[in-house]
Design an enzyme around this catalytic site. Structure first.
Site, short mmCIF file in Angstrom:
data_model
loop_
_atom_site.label_atom_id
_atom_site.label_comp_id
_atom_site.label_asym_id
_atom_site.label_seq_id
_atom_site.Cartn_x
_atom_site.Cartn_y
_atom_site.Cartn_z
N SER A 16 0.73 -1.37 0.09
CA SER A 16 -0.10 -0.10 0.20
C SER A 16 0.86 1.37 0.07
CB SER A 16 -0.84 0.06 1.18
OG SER A 16 -0.18 0.02 2.27
N TYR A 160 15.00 -6.72 14.70
CA TYR A 160 14.78 -6.79 13.04
C TYR A 160 15.73 -7.23 12.42
CZ TYR A 160 14.35 -3.88 8.97
OH TYR A 160 14.04 -3.57 7.51
N LYS A 164 15.35 -10.60 9.76
CA LYS A 164 15.85 -10.31 8.21
C LYS A 164 17.12 -11.26 8.18
CE LYS A 164 13.24 -6.96 7.20
NZ LYS A 164 12.15 -7.17 5.94
P1 NAP Z 1 6.88 0.92 4.84
O1 NAP Z 1 6.77 1.98 4.05
O2 NAP Z 1 6.71 1.16 6.45
O3 NAP Z 1 5.74 -0.04 4.29
C1 NAP Z 1 5.42 -1.55 4.79
C2 NAP Z 1 4.32 -2.20 4.31
O4 NAP Z 1 4.19 -3.25 4.82
C3 NAP Z 1 3.01 -1.36 4.28
O5 NAP Z 1 2.48 -1.41 3.05
C4 NAP Z 1 2.40 -2.04 5.53
O6 NAP Z 1 1.14 -2.00 5.44
C5 NAP Z 1 2.65 -3.44 5.16
N1 NAP Z 1 2.58 -4.34 6.43
C6 NAP Z 1 3.07 -3.76 7.81
N2 NAP Z 1 2.74 -4.58 8.38
C7 NAP Z 1 1.91 -5.81 7.67
C8 NAP Z 1 1.21 -7.04 8.21
N3 NAP Z 1 1.21 -7.36 9.40
N4 NAP Z 1 0.57 -7.49 7.12
C9 NAP Z 1 0.53 -6.82 5.98
N5 NAP Z 1 1.26 -5.82 5.67
C10 NAP Z 1 1.64 -5.20 6.41
O7 NAP Z 1 8.20 -0.02 4.67
P2 NAP Z 1 9.31 -0.15 3.56
O8 NAP Z 1 10.25 0.71 4.07
O9 NAP Z 1 8.64 0.02 2.20
O10 NAP Z 1 9.58 -1.59 3.85
C11 NAP Z 1 9.35 -2.58 2.95
C12 NAP Z 1 10.06 -3.75 3.30
O11 NAP Z 1 11.64 -3.27 3.05
C13 NAP Z 1 10.19 -4.21 4.66
O12 NAP Z 1 10.41 -5.66 4.61
C14 NAP Z 1 11.25 -3.43 5.29
O13 NAP Z 1 12.05 -4.38 6.59
C15 NAP Z 1 12.52 -3.70 4.10
N6 NAP Z 1 13.56 -2.92 4.14
C16 NAP Z 1 13.43 -1.51 4.15
C17 NAP Z 1 14.49 -0.71 4.14
C18 NAP Z 1 14.29 0.76 4.28
O14 NAP Z 1 15.24 1.63 4.32
N7 NAP Z 1 13.23 1.50 4.14
C19 NAP Z 1 15.81 -1.13 4.32
C20 NAP Z 1 15.91 -2.54 4.11
C21 NAP Z 1 14.82 -3.49 4.23
P3 NAP Z 1 0.24 -0.76 6.17
O15 NAP Z 1 0.66 0.37 5.31
O16 NAP Z 1 -1.17 -1.33 5.88
O17 NAP Z 1 0.78 -0.65 7.32
#
Ligand code: NAP
Length: 252
Positions: A16, A160, A164
Site C-alpha cells: 500500500s 529486526y 531479516k
Molecule cells: P513501509 O513504508 O513502512 O511499508 C510497509 C508495508 O508493509 C506497508 O504497505 C504496510 O501496510 C505493510 N505491512 C506492515 N505490517 C503488515 C502486516 N502485518 N500485514 C500486511 N502488511 C503489512 O516500509 P518499507 O520501507 O517500504 O519496507 C518494505 C520492506 O523493505 C520491509 O520488509 C522492510 O523491512 C524492508 N527494508 C526497508 C528498508 C528501508 O530503508 N526502508 C531497508 C531494508 C529493508 P500498512 O500500510 O497497511 O501498514
C-alpha cells in the site's frame, strides 16, 4: 522487445506504500497483474484503493487485500483468494515488514514477537500456503525482502536484524527444496531506502549515515523495485538462493 512479465500474476505483501508499492508499479509496468496485501485499517484501505487505480492505469488487473501477513490463517485465505481470482501465482514478493527498534536492555517481549511475526513468520505463512500451487504449476519466482542489517547486524535492531537474517536462511533452504520443480527463491537486502520507515530519521542523522555509504546517498524505492523485477523475470533464470544487496556499496 515485449514486456518482461506480460500476463504473469504477482502477489506482493505490504504494497500500500513504500518499497512494496514501487515493486507493484514496476512489475505492472512490465505487464504483470498484481494482487497485493496490506495491514487493514480505514486509512490503509484508502491508500490501497489509490494504488489499485494507479496499477489499473498501467493496463493490468489489480486487486488489494486487507490481510495480516503475520497470521497463518489470513495468509492461507489470501493465497486462496488470489489464486482463484487470477488463475495462477507466478511471482511472490514477501515484502511486508515493520520495525520496533530498541536496545536489547529495553526491548520488550512484545517488540520481539511483533517484529519476528510480521517480518519472518509472514514469509513462512505465505510461502508455505503457496507451495502446493507453485509445485503444480512447475514454475515460479519467490523474492523475499531482507535487509543489510540481516547480514551485518545493527545496534538497537536485534529483533529486526534477527528477522531479516532468518529470511536469508529460509530463502536459501527453499531455493534448494523447490529448484527441481523450476521454482526459484532469492532475497534482496536493501540498505537505507527513502520510505516512511526511514522518514522519521532526523536530517543530521541521514547525513551522518550517508557518509558511510560509498554512493553517499539513500536509495530510492524504484532502485529496489528494479532488482525485484530482474529476479521475478526470466532474465534471472539461473539465479537461485542468492542474496542481492541493494545498498550503494554499504555492505560488500
Ligand atoms: P513501509 O513504508 O513502512 O511499508 C510497509 C508495508 O508493509 C506497508 O504497505 C504496510 O501496510 C505493510 N505491512 C506492515 N505490517 C503488515 C502486516 N502485518 N500485514 C500486511 N502488511 C503489512 O516500509 P518499507 O520501507 O517500504 O519496507 C518494505 C520492506 O523493505 C520491509 O520488509 C522492510 O523491512 C524492508 N527494508 C526497508 C528498508 C528501508 O530503508 N526502508 C531497508 C531494508 C529493508 P500498512 O500500510 O497497511 O501498514
Amino acid at each position: 522487445m515485449g514486456r518482461l512479465l506480460e500476463g504473469r500474476n504477482a502477489l506482493i505483501t505490504g504494497a500500500s506504500r513504500g518499497i512494496g508499492e514501487a515493486i507493484a508499479m514496476k512489475l505492472a509496468s512490465e505487464g504483470a497483474n498484481i494482487g497485493f496485501s496490506y495491514y487493514p485499517s480505514e486509512e490503509e484501505d484508502k491508500l490501497a484503493a489509490v494504488v489499485v487505480s494507479n496499477l489499473e492505469g498501467l493496463g493490468v488487473k489489480a486487486r488489494s487485500y486487507g490481510s495480516d501477513a503475520g497470521s497463518f490463517d489470513e495468509c492461507a485465505k489470501l493465497i486462496e483468494s488470489v489464486h482463484s481470482e487470477f488463475g495462477s501465482i507466478d511471482i511472490i514478493v514477501n515484502n511486508a515488514g515493520i520495525t520496533r527498534d530498541n536496545l536489547l536492555m529495553r526491548m520488550t517481549e512484545e517488540q520481539w514477537d511483533q517484529v519476528l511475526t510480521t517480518n519472518l513468520k509472514s514469509v513462512f505463512n505465505i510461502t508455505k500456503s503457496a507451495t502446493p500451487i507453485l509445485l503444480k504449476q512447475r514454475k515460479g519466482s519467490i523474492v523475499n525482502i531482507s535487509s543489510v542489517v540481516g547480514v551485518s547486524g545493527n545496534a538497537g535492531q536485534a529483533n529486526y536484524s534477527a528477522s531479516k537474517a532468518g529470511i536469508i536462511g529460509f530463502t536459501k533452504s527453499v531455493a534448494k527444496e523447490l529448484a527441481s520443480r523450476n521454482i526459484r527463491c532469492n532475497a534482496i537486502a536493501p540498505g537505507f531506502i527513502e520510505t516512511d520507515m526511514t522518514k522519521e530519521l532526523a536530517e543530521e542523522v541521514k547525513e551522518e549515515y550517508s557518509k558511510f555509504i560509498p554512493l553517499k546517498r539513500f536509495g530510492t524505492t524504484e532502485e529496489v523495485a528494479n532488482v525485484v523485477m530482474f529476479l521475478a523475470s526470466d532474465l534471472s533464470s539461473y539465479v537461485n538462493g542468492q542474496v542481492i544487496h541493494v545498498c550503494g556499496g554499504l555492505n560488500t
